[in-house]
Design a protein around this motif. Structure first.
Motif, PDB file in Angstrom:
ATOM      1  N   LEU A  80      24.270  48.362  33.363  1.00  0.00           N
ATOM      2  CA  LEU A  80      25.348  47.541  33.912  1.00  0.00           C
ATOM      3  C   LEU A  80      26.663  47.809  33.183  1.00  0.00           C
ATOM      4  CD1 LEU A  80      23.634  44.082  34.539  1.00  0.00           C
ATOM      5  CD2 LEU A  80      24.078  45.917  36.168  1.00  0.00           C
ATOM      6  N   VAL A 132      30.699  43.602  35.660  1.00  0.00           N
ATOM      7  CA  VAL A 132      30.363  44.173  36.964  1.00  0.00           C
ATOM      8  C   VAL A 132      30.845  43.247  38.078  1.00  0.00           C
ATOM      9  CG1 VAL A 132      28.451  44.768  38.510  1.00  0.00           C
ATOM     10  CG2 VAL A 132      28.435  45.557  36.130  1.00  0.00           C
ATOM     11  N   SER A 168      27.947  42.262  30.226  1.00  0.00           N
ATOM     12  CA  SER A 168      27.364  43.319  31.058  1.00  0.00           C
ATOM     13  C   SER A 168      27.302  42.880  32.518  1.00  0.00           C
ATOM     14  CB  SER A 168      25.966  43.688  30.554  1.00  0.00           C
ATOM     15  OG  SER A 168      25.032  42.660  30.781  1.00  0.00           O
ATOM     16  N   THR A 213      24.469  37.574  39.672  1.00  0.00           N
ATOM     17  CA  THR A 213      24.760  37.402  38.245  1.00  0.00           C
ATOM     18  C   THR A 213      23.798  36.397  37.612  1.00  0.00           C
ATOM     19  OG1 THR A 213      26.437  35.668  38.621  1.00  0.00           O
ATOM     20  CG2 THR A 213      27.198  37.936  38.613  1.00  0.00           C
ATOM     21  N   LEU A 256      28.352  48.301  44.555  1.00  0.00           N
ATOM     22  CA  LEU A 256      26.974  48.418  44.097  1.00  0.00           C
ATOM     23  C   LEU A 256      26.078  49.113  45.114  1.00  0.00           C
ATOM     24  CD1 LEU A 256      26.487  44.958  42.335  1.00  0.00           C
ATOM     25  CD2 LEU A 256      26.761  47.199  41.263  1.00  0.00           C
ATOM     26  N   ILE A 278      34.201  48.471  42.074  1.00  0.00           N
ATOM     27  CA  ILE A 278      32.774  48.791  42.009  1.00  0.00           C
ATOM     28  C   ILE A 278      32.135  48.452  43.355  1.00  0.00           C
ATOM     29  CG2 ILE A 278      30.560  48.226  40.942  1.00  0.00           C
ATOM     30  CD1 ILE A 278      32.072  47.539  38.376  1.00  0.00           C
ATOM     31  N   ILE A 314      28.052  51.054  34.461  1.00  0.00           N
ATOM     32  CA  ILE A 314      28.670  50.937  35.785  1.00  0.00           C
ATOM     33  C   ILE A 314      30.105  50.429  35.646  1.00  0.00           C
ATOM     34  CG2 ILE A 314      28.610  49.648  37.952  1.00  0.00           C
ATOM     35  CD1 ILE A 314      25.520  49.752  37.725  1.00  0.00           C
ATOM     36  N   ALA A 315      30.281  49.361  34.850  1.00  0.00           N
ATOM     37  CA  ALA A 315      31.634  48.828  34.649  1.00  0.00           C
ATOM     38  C   ALA A 315      32.515  49.835  33.927  1.00  0.00           C
ATOM     39  CB  ALA A 315      31.566  47.517  33.868  1.00  0.00           C
TER      40      ALA A 315
END
Length: 427
Positions: free
Chosen positions: A342, A231, A227, A299, A242, A240, A345-346
């Protein structure tokens, strides 16, 4: 008390007893020896050339199955140690958790499952157990049968994410971490591996589906790692941003793929909570060293956030000891949703991209054609161990299983090479 002392002789038992090591050899615990066997396995090396989300050849930064497994192992080891269980067991299970994945990840798994109906199906976790207990050569029993790496009972049990056969599996639903639809029933053992499965599950409730705590730690570590890291890979790949998320679009993906019952208000609150993390970015990623460092700190902080919440919730639920079948891992609802956000999002920005979906179509066609040509040509086209299995098989189902095992062993690159070579007019 040392966590090692909490595990008894049954936990340390191997299917085939092994003599003590030489007196001049380094002293290692049984579980340290298990870890070393998985690290040195040929199947572990092949993970470096197997797809995680984006193919290993697409960029030299993105993760492959091996680097993902190493990261899962680190998370599992740290969480296990924090809980007071034996970290070598959880780490070994994490290192082994993807060994059974075929070329092209869940996309390849889906094709092999469709083509192997006549020999008991295919599932990556069941294939992992088959590798550890049969296909990866190290130890043989007195009847001359391979028992694979001959790991301890506790370690093999920890490697079993779905402790049931296909006939007991639930109907598939949702999607995998790589975005492919779940069309394969999730199970952990093929029918012809039930003998060793029964042995490793001694100590669990008869016929029960409960996973040991160490397997639960491995599974959570896998969830946490992909997860967060998917990302990270997506940010570095420029897919992506953020600081410019579209929550409404992402929430639709989160519900479609992971948590259908979550509403917008709940997911908005979860994202707001994640944004309170000091390392959450406030400026766009620009590929500078400072941006790379900030992303890496994010991360690390997210992994710590998730594992810390689980540790506290698990301790609050009981007194332990937190190992095997004495306790269960507790994952708070908020942590589950944070991980799902998460993943969403990915999924929205990376896994649904048109170029990736087209590549997945080509991969499925390649695997299908490769199985067909190997099944037609038989033993002479297989590597020696699988050719031996083909000759030893008593029926067509056994011969098909040998072909499936062979294809599952291939990396992405070697599957492409085998397909080209075997379908060439000169082959």
């Amino acid at each position: 008390m040392d966590s090692l002392d909490l595990y008894d002789d049954a936990d340390r038992e191997r299917l085939v007893p092994e003599p003590p090591k030489r007196v001049d050899a380094p002293v290692r615990t049984p579980f340290e020896r298990d870890r070393a066997r998985v690290v040195h396995a040929a199947a572990s090396r092949r993970l470096a050339a197997k797809t995680q989300v984006m193919g290993p050849q697409s960029d030299d930064f993105v993760r492959n199955r091996l680097t993902h497994s190493l990261e899962v192992a680190q998370v599992a080891r740290d969480l296990s140690r924090a809980l007071g269980s034996q970290p070598d067991i959880a780490e070994t299970a994490a290192l082994a958790h993807d060994l059974g994945h075929p070329p092209f990840g869940h996309n390849g798994e889906r094709v092999l499952a469709e083509l192997s109906e006549d020999c008991g199906g295919f599932e990556g976790n069941a294939q992992t157990l088959r590798l550890l207990t049969r296909l990866e050569a190290k130890t043989f029993d007195i009847e001359g049968r391979s028992v694979g790496l001959n790991l301890t009972r506790a370690t093999l049990d920890a490697c079993t994410k779905y402790p049931w056969p296909r006939e007991q599996a639930d109907a598939p639903g949702g999607v995998h971490s790589d975005g492919s639809p779940r069309e394969v029933r999730k199970f952990g053992v093929y029918d012809d591996d039930l003998r060793v499965f029964g042995w490793l599950r001694e100590g669990a409730a008869a016929g029960g589906r409960r996973r040991c705590l160490e397997a639960q730690v491995m599974d959570l570590a896998d969830d946490v790692a992909y997860s967060v890291h998917d990302v990270e890979d997506g940010v570095v790949a420029g897919r992506i941003a953020l600081t410019r998320l579209d929550p409404a679009a992402v929430w639709a993906t989160v519900r479609d793929w992971y948590v259908p019952e979550a509403d917008d208000a709940e997911l908005d609150a979860v994202l707001a909570g994640l944004r309170t993390q000091d390392s959450w970015p406030t400026s766009p990623y620009d590929a500078s060293r400072r941006s790379l460092a900030a992303l890496k700190n994010l991360t690390s902080d997210l992994i710590g956030r998730f594992c810390g919440a689980v540790q506290h919730a698990t301790f609050a639920a009981g007194d332990g000891p937190f190992l095997r079948y004495a306790a269960d891992l507790v994952v708070p609802r908020t942590t589950q949703l944070e991980i799902a956000v998460l993943k969403g999002i990915a999924a929205h920005y990376v896994m649904q991209a048109d170029d990736r979906l087209a590549a997945m179509d080509r991969q499925r066609e390649l695997v299908m054609e490769l199985v067909a040509v190997l099944a037609h040509r038989g033993a002479e086209a297989l590597q020696r161990p699988y050719a031996d299995d083909w000759h030893a098989a008593s029926d067509d189902a056994g011969r098909l299983r040998a072909v499936i095992d062979q294809v599952a062993s291939l990396t992405d690159a070697s599957a492409v090479e085998w397909h080209h070579r075997l379908r060439s007019p000169r082959a």
